[in-house]
Design an enzyme around this catalytic site. Structure first.
Site, PDB file in Angstrom:
ATOM      1  N   HIS A 197       0.789  -1.236   0.000  1.00 55.19           N
ATOM      2  CA  HIS A 197       0.000   0.000   0.000  1.00 55.19           C
ATOM      3  C   HIS A 197       0.822   1.286   0.000  1.00 55.19           C
ATOM      4  CE1 HIS A 197       0.983   0.066   4.267  1.00 55.19           C
ATOM      5  NE2 HIS A 197       0.682   1.347   4.245  1.00 55.19           N
TER       6      HIS A 197
HETATM    7  C1  UD1 Z   1      -1.263   5.721   6.030  1.00 56.67           C
HETATM    8  C2  UD1 Z   1       0.057   6.226   6.580  1.00 56.67           C
HETATM    9  C3  UD1 Z   1       1.078   5.084   6.606  1.00 56.67           C
HETATM   10  C4  UD1 Z   1       0.511   3.833   7.267  1.00 56.67           C
HETATM   11  C5  UD1 Z   1      -0.815   3.465   6.613  1.00 56.67           C
HETATM   12  C6  UD1 Z   1      -1.425   2.263   7.271  1.00 56.67           C
HETATM   13  C7  UD1 Z   1       0.527   8.607   6.111  1.00 56.67           C
HETATM   14  C8  UD1 Z   1       1.268   9.549   5.258  1.00 56.67           C
HETATM   15  N1  UD1 Z   1       0.609   7.305   5.758  1.00 56.67           N
HETATM   16  O1  UD1 Z   1      -1.081   5.450   4.657  1.00 56.67           O
HETATM   17  O2  UD1 Z   1       2.216   5.519   7.324  1.00 56.67           O
HETATM   18  O3  UD1 Z   1       1.422   2.748   7.078  1.00 56.67           O
HETATM   19  O4  UD1 Z   1      -1.702   4.576   6.712  1.00 56.67           O
HETATM   20  O5  UD1 Z   1      -2.559   1.794   6.625  1.00 56.67           O
HETATM   21  O6  UD1 Z   1      -0.106   9.036   7.061  1.00 56.67           O
HETATM   22  N2  UD1 Z   1      -8.447   5.265   1.899  1.00 56.67           N
HETATM   23  C9  UD1 Z   1      -9.744   4.787   1.861  1.00 56.67           C
HETATM   24  N3  UD1 Z   1     -10.335   4.434   3.039  1.00 56.67           N
HETATM   25  C10 UD1 Z   1      -9.707   4.537   4.229  1.00 56.67           C
HETATM   26  C11 UD1 Z   1      -8.392   5.034   4.248  1.00 56.67           C
HETATM   27  C12 UD1 Z   1      -7.769   5.370   3.102  1.00 56.67           C
HETATM   28  O7  UD1 Z   1     -10.347   4.664   0.824  1.00 56.67           O
HETATM   29  O8  UD1 Z   1     -10.322   4.189   5.255  1.00 56.67           O
HETATM   30  C13 UD1 Z   1      -7.752   5.578   0.629  1.00 56.67           C
HETATM   31  C14 UD1 Z   1      -8.045   6.915   0.064  1.00 56.67           C
HETATM   32  O9  UD1 Z   1      -8.144   6.774  -1.308  1.00 56.67           O
HETATM   33  C15 UD1 Z   1      -6.807   7.726   0.416  1.00 56.67           C
HETATM   34  C16 UD1 Z   1      -5.718   6.691   0.359  1.00 56.67           C
HETATM   35  O10 UD1 Z   1      -6.374   5.483   0.815  1.00 56.67           O
HETATM   36  O11 UD1 Z   1      -6.627   8.771  -0.433  1.00 56.67           O
HETATM   37  C17 UD1 Z   1      -4.543   6.998   1.220  1.00 56.67           C
HETATM   38  O12 UD1 Z   1      -4.911   7.093   2.568  1.00 56.67           O
HETATM   39  P1  UD1 Z   1      -3.956   7.854   3.621  1.00 56.67           P
HETATM   40  O13 UD1 Z   1      -4.565   7.749   4.949  1.00 56.67           O
HETATM   41  O14 UD1 Z   1      -3.610   9.188   3.124  1.00 56.67           O
HETATM   42  O15 UD1 Z   1      -2.594   7.056   3.577  1.00 56.67           O
HETATM   43  P2  UD1 Z   1      -2.326   5.490   3.676  1.00 56.67           P
HETATM   44  O16 UD1 Z   1      -1.848   5.032   2.364  1.00 56.67           O
HETATM   45  O17 UD1 Z   1      -3.474   4.754   4.270  1.00 56.67           O
END
Ligand code: UD1
Length: 347
Positions: free
Chosen positions: A193
């Site tokens: 991811h």
């Molecule tokens: C985040 C953390 C990472 C951690 C990971 C664990 C940052 C920069 N990164 O990454 O350190 O290892 O979480 O999972 O804070 N999204 C959904 N539903 C959700 C959550 C996310 O659809 O419940 C999707 C969205 O499209 C979003 C993308 O995931 O834009 C990224 O989510 P984000 O929370 O920004 O970063 P992670 O990749 O989850």
């Protein structure tokens, strides 16, 4: 009162044992959930299965650009800090929720404790590395998971507090709960991811090709993070014999699946440690790791995103003799050590 600030899946897992230790020592606390993760399987499911009380504050901020998400968090957290005046803010790990919580509190003169301080990948292209470094430099108390983290902090002029790793506590507490999963060994378990592997199509395609190669020899189970699901719907929806693309699973199921897998292919920090602790070999498809202890133990290999290398490394790790090494992640009571320190020094 101590305010715990969490927002992403790994932080709910880290909060669970710490909240248990706070309850045991009767330390008053509240929980703020930024809403960085919001899908049921990324958030609520973990509060339910880890028996964490509902957050006192849920900001519901959701996804966005780094700046947009962080800015909204700062504003939302500030409102809560103005109202609550906690004696200490506790932040966890390396996400945007970690940095936002630490930055907001530090600017308001509220002391910050950082759980998982001193961890470094030395790759400033990772948003997580920027979050870690900045958080450590504005925190007052640095709860370090390993000796290595203590040394790395010292090199930056910061004295840490060696507590052990709360993720080891979580693992010990939650593997006591028996769960079954539907997968029959042997299988390879994978989670991908990170931005570095999902933002560049070439990289993700190479990893996927590697998984396809592996699936000709042994079935592959892939619980998909929503970030990856959203970016590669075509690849992930197209059925491949031998690869099961599934929804994110609960922490309890994940631990059972890690334990039963012949090998792990991941880019997650937490999964590298869990593989080590549950004695399953691990292949990390990244340029760096923040957990070199697992590599030194022979339990983890850092490899390039090349399909042939991914395949041959998994085959090699699957057939190598088991590793046996000293556990660098503490005595399984890190949460208690953190809570005790806070009780004696911060309230
Ligand atoms: C985040 C953390 C990472 C951690 C990971 C664990 C940052 C920069 N990164 O990454 O350190 O290892 O979480 O999972 O804070 N999204 C959904 N539903 C959700 C959550 C996310 O659809 O419940 C999707 C969205 O499209 C979003 C993308 O995931 O834009 C990224 O989510 P984000 O929370 O920004 O970063 P992670 O990749 O989850």
């Amino acid at each position: 009162m101590v305010l715990h600030i969490v927002g992403a899946r790994p932080q709910f897992i880290k909060l669970a044992p710490v909240a248990n230790a706070f309850k045991e020592l009767a330390i008053p606390y509240k929980v703020l959930h930024t809403g960085q993760h919001y899908d049921y399987r990324m958030s609520d499911m973990h509060f339910e299965t880890l028996a964490i009380d509902d957050p006192d504050y849920a900001l519901g901020i959701g996804s966005g650009s780094h700046a947009g998400q962080t800015a909204k968090m700062l504003e939302g957290i500030e409102t809560v800090l103005v109202k609550e005046h906690p004696s200490l803010v506790l932040v966890y790990g390396d996400t945007n929720s970690t940095l936002s919580g630490a930055l907001c509190a530090a600017k308001m003169g509220i002391p910050v404790g950082h759980v998982e301080a001193g961890v470094r990948s030395f790759d400033r292209n990772m948003p997580e590395e920027i979050n870690r470094v900045l958080t450590d430099h504005i925190s007052r108390y640095h709860f370090c998971p390993t000796h290595n983290a203590m040394d790395l902090l010292k090199a930056e002029g910061i004295t840490g507090i060696l507590t052990g790793d709360v993720m080891y506590d979580a693992l010990l507490q939650f593997t006591k709960i028996p769960v079954t999963h539907p997968y029959t060994p042997p299988f390879v378990l994978t989670t991908i991811h990170r931005a570095e592997n999902t933002n560049e199509h070439e990289r993700f395609r190479a990893i996927w090709e590697g998984l396809e190669r592996i699936s000709t020899e042994v079935p592959v189970i892939f619980p998909v993070h929503p970030r990856t699901r959203d970016m590669y719907p075509d690849i992930l929806k197209k059925p491949v014999k031998g690869i099961s693309v599934v929804e994110p699973v609960s922490y309890l199921h994940m631990l059972a699946m890690i334990r039963d897998s012949r090998c792990i292919v991941t880019d997650s920090g937490g999964v590298q440690k869990e593989a080590f602790l549950l004695k399953s070999p691990c292949i990390t498809v990244r340029d760096t790791t923040e957990w070199p202890e697992t590599v030194e133990a022979g339990a983890n290999m850092i490899i390039a995103t090349d399909p042939e290398i991914i395949f041959s490394s998994v085959m090699q790790m699957m057939h190598q003799a088991s590793f046996d090494s000293v556990n660098p992640f503490g005595d399984g009571k890190a949460s208690y050590h953190i809570a005790r320190f806070i009780q004696e020094n911060c309230l």
